[in-house]
Enzyme design. Structure first.
Site, PDB file in Angstrom:
ATOM      1  N   THR A 130       1.992 -11.518  -9.095  1.00  0.00           N
ATOM      2  CA  THR A 130       0.967 -12.456  -8.636  1.00  0.00           C
ATOM      3  C   THR A 130       1.373 -13.886  -8.970  1.00  0.00           C
ATOM      4  O   THR A 130       2.244 -14.122  -9.794  1.00  0.00           O
ATOM      5  CB  THR A 130      -0.415 -12.093  -9.261  1.00  0.00           C
ATOM      6  OG1 THR A 130      -0.662 -10.704  -9.067  1.00  0.00           O
ATOM      7  CG2 THR A 130      -1.557 -12.865  -8.675  1.00  0.00           C
ATOM      8  N   ASN A 145       1.136  -7.738  -5.621  1.00  0.00           N
ATOM      9  CA  ASN A 145       0.699  -6.849  -6.696  1.00  0.00           C
ATOM     10  C   ASN A 145       1.798  -6.803  -7.753  1.00  0.00           C
ATOM     11  O   ASN A 145       1.945  -7.724  -8.523  1.00  0.00           O
ATOM     12  CB  ASN A 145       0.297  -5.455  -6.215  1.00  0.00           C
ATOM     13  CG  ASN A 145      -0.402  -4.687  -7.335  1.00  0.00           C
ATOM     14  OD1 ASN A 145      -0.979  -5.309  -8.220  1.00  0.00           O
ATOM     15  ND2 ASN A 145      -0.336  -3.385  -7.327  1.00  0.00           N
TER      16      ASN A 145
HETATM   17  N1  GLY Z   1      -2.962  -7.061  -7.737  1.00  0.00           N
HETATM   18  C1  GLY Z   1      -3.605  -7.505  -8.908  1.00  0.00           C
HETATM   19  C2  GLY Z   1      -5.019  -7.838  -8.676  1.00  0.00           C
HETATM   20  O1  GLY Z   1      -5.395  -8.133  -7.561  1.00  0.00           O
HETATM   21  O2  GLY Z   1      -5.787  -7.799  -9.589  1.00  0.00           O
END
Ligand code: GLY
Length: 560
Positions: A358, A378
């Site tokens: 992220t 992700n």
């Molecule tokens: N992919 C991490 C989140 O959206 O929390």
């Protein structure tokens, strides 16, 4: 406050971008100088990150862009991925109902339908300045992909560290691992396929990604390798606008994302639970404060597992969860002397680890418009799959769904029924792009990567500034800790507090543990996490004060 004896924020009077990469921050500021507003700059920065920061910057993922315009309007662009039409609630389980390792995180099945291009296009169309065309916003990213940029030691090491994942996919091996030879610092990293994809987006518009040649290439690669995303899934994908959550903390207004991110609800719940206490008097690293915050985090994450999901599919009682009376009741059993065992809340299982993924960036323009964007693949480099011929690395966001109730995901998060997989549904997120107002004017723009630690990292930036009067750099630099209900441990960064304070916390019943980077990380030493690229606007001088997060060596603030 005096800025001596600390890392100074970058200061500038007009516009500012704080992001994970110097080239992307500069592109955002160039956009502001050309007359673009914060939304234009957020789009240009995000597109640039997809080229220079492929571990998380993306066209093949999704996220949330929170906007607060100078005229007071606020909105949230939700461009979270969706589950493809053929997805089923048990798709990550075998015939015996056991969750299959890696199925939701590695390879073609792990990907949801990407939302980034649609999200950026919607933001630009509705909230851009109107002075810069879509093609102009895409152009700097396209040029970077076509002409390349110099591989830094950090980027070379990052790709090397991800070679197991990327090496599973032939196209990713070709693009990111230099055909298997690996890139070295000083090499030039050129991405002709990605440049061609960006060119098509310039010439044919954003829907090209969903209905044109790019869609065809993604869907064909998916079909050839057992993935589920089809042309119809891409064609029907839409980014949507949602009303942001508005809460308050000690007189400041806190604006944060609603579901399908859990970030806003959890952040506002924790703030609501700690507000009755004199956090400033407790001091930054005291046992009393760490205990109070931990207990509030535990309760918020327990509610997250129980109630949160995509509001288009399940009823999420947002108002009830944020109701001051409810939060007071939630803390009624808070004992200043004793930890509440998580096992007395619904049962969970131990932490498996996390990956750093992220990315978050913050933008403020000269007029006072603010944009706070967190978007992601992700996990680091997503599913590891690059859709053949596109240069587009695909997400593994399907892992954010509940693979099976009672089984933890990539982040060790226990999730509930409300977050089960269903066609067209958005997986629950923790992303928490946040804007804080003081006297109705933008004061702090912040957020972070880090899975569930996103929520607590954002909490610390906000409370460090408000409760402890830290500068934005101090607030970002300060050591963090984290509790997510299950596992029942307090994770901590290096230098988080003294040994005698830790002894006090253990005496209250807390288990303190360094946070592991990945499930079998043998390193017992505490690790850092997050990348809180933040901007504070000094209410007196209106100077924009930017803090890049030193935990990311390539993060940079640019301003003018
Ligand atoms: N992919 C991490 C989140 O959206 O929390």
């Amino acid at each position: 406050m005096p800025l001596q004896a600390q890392r100074r924020p970058v200061e500038s009077p007009n516009g500012m971008v704080a992001s994970a990469h110097a080239l992307a921050s500069q592109i955002g500021v160039d956009c502001l100088r050309q007359g673009g507003n914060a939304v234009d700059a957020a789009v240009a920065t995000g597109l640039a990150l997809s080229v220079v920061y492929p571990r998380a910057g993306n066209l093949g993922g999704g996220g949330f862009l929170l906007i607060r315009l100078a005229d007071g309007r606020t909105t949230l662009i939700d461009f979270r991925e969706t589950a493809p039409a053929a997805a089923t609630r048990t798709m990550f389980q075998d015939a015996q109902g056991n969750v299959v390792a890696d199925r939701s995180t590695v390879g073609y099945l792990a990907s949801g339908v990407p939302g980034t291009v649609a999200g950026f296009a919607l933001a630009w169309e509705k909230y851009g300045s109107g002075k810069l065309s879509w093609s102009q916003l895409v152009e700097p990213a396209r040029q970077l992909a076509e002409k390349g940029f110099v591989v830094s030691p950090y980027f070379a090491q990052d790709l090397r560290a991800s070679r197991d994942l990327l090496g599973k996919n032939a196209e990713s091996t070709r693009v990111y691992l230099n055909g298997g030879k690996l890139f070295a610092a000083g090499d030039r990293f050129v991405q002709p396929d990605l440049a061609a994809t960006l060119r098509r987006l310039q010439e044919r518009g954003s829907r090209e990604f969903y209905e044109g040649e790019t869609a065809r290439l993604i869907a064909e690669d998916m079909q050839a390798h057992g993935g589920l995303v089809r042309r119809d899934d891409l064609k029907s994908y839409r980014a949507v606008e949602r009303a942001p959550l508005h809460g308050s903390y000690r007189g400041f207004e806190v604006i944060a994302p609603p579901p399908p991110s859990s970030g806003g609800v959890a952040l506002l719940q924790i703030l609501g639970m700690i507000e009755p206490y004199d956090v400033a008097a407790m001091g930054t690293n005291s046992a009393a404060k760490i205990h109070l915050f931990t207990e509030a985090m535990r309760r918020a994450f327990r509610d997250r597992a129980e109630y949160l999901g995509d509001p288009d599919f399940v009823r999420v009682p947002v108002a009830g969860l944020l109701e001051p009376k409810y939060l007071k009741t939630r803390m009624a059993d808070f004992d200043p002397e004793k930890a509440t065992p998580s096992a007395s809340l619904p049962a969970g299982s131990p932490l498996s680890g996390e990956s750093h993924e992220t990315t978050h960036y913050s933008v403020v323009d000269a007029a006072g418009n603010a944009a706070s964007c967190t978007y992601t693949l992700n996990g680091l480099y997503g599913s590891g799959v690059t859709a053949a011929g596109t240069g587009v690395l695909l997400n593994n966001e399907m892992d954010d769904f509940t693979a099976k109730v009672g089984v933890k995901n990539l982040y060790g998060l226990m999730q509930g029924e409300s977050n089960a997989v269903a066609p067209g549904k958005r997986p629950l997120s923790s992303m928490t792009p946040t804007i804080v107002l003081k006297n109705h004017a933008p004061f702090l723009v912040t957020g972070s990567p880090g899975g569930p630690t996103i929520i607590t990292t954002t909490l610390f930036v906000v409370t460090n500034v408000i409760d402890h009067s830290m500068s934005v750099t101090q607030a970002v630099d300060a050591p963090r800790f984290h509790h997510q209900w299950q596992p029942d441990v307090v994770n901590y960064e290096p230098f988080f507090t003294s040994q005698d304070t830790m002894a006090l916390l253990r005496a209250k019943g807390h288990v303190l543990q360094p946070r592991k980077l990945y499930p079998n990380d043998p390193d017992a030493a505490a690790r850092y996490w997050g990348d809180a690229e933040s901007i504070l606007i000094d209410p007196k001088t209106q100077l924009r004060q930017g803090a890049n997060d030193p935990r990311n060596p390539e993060s940079t603030v640019a301003g003018y």
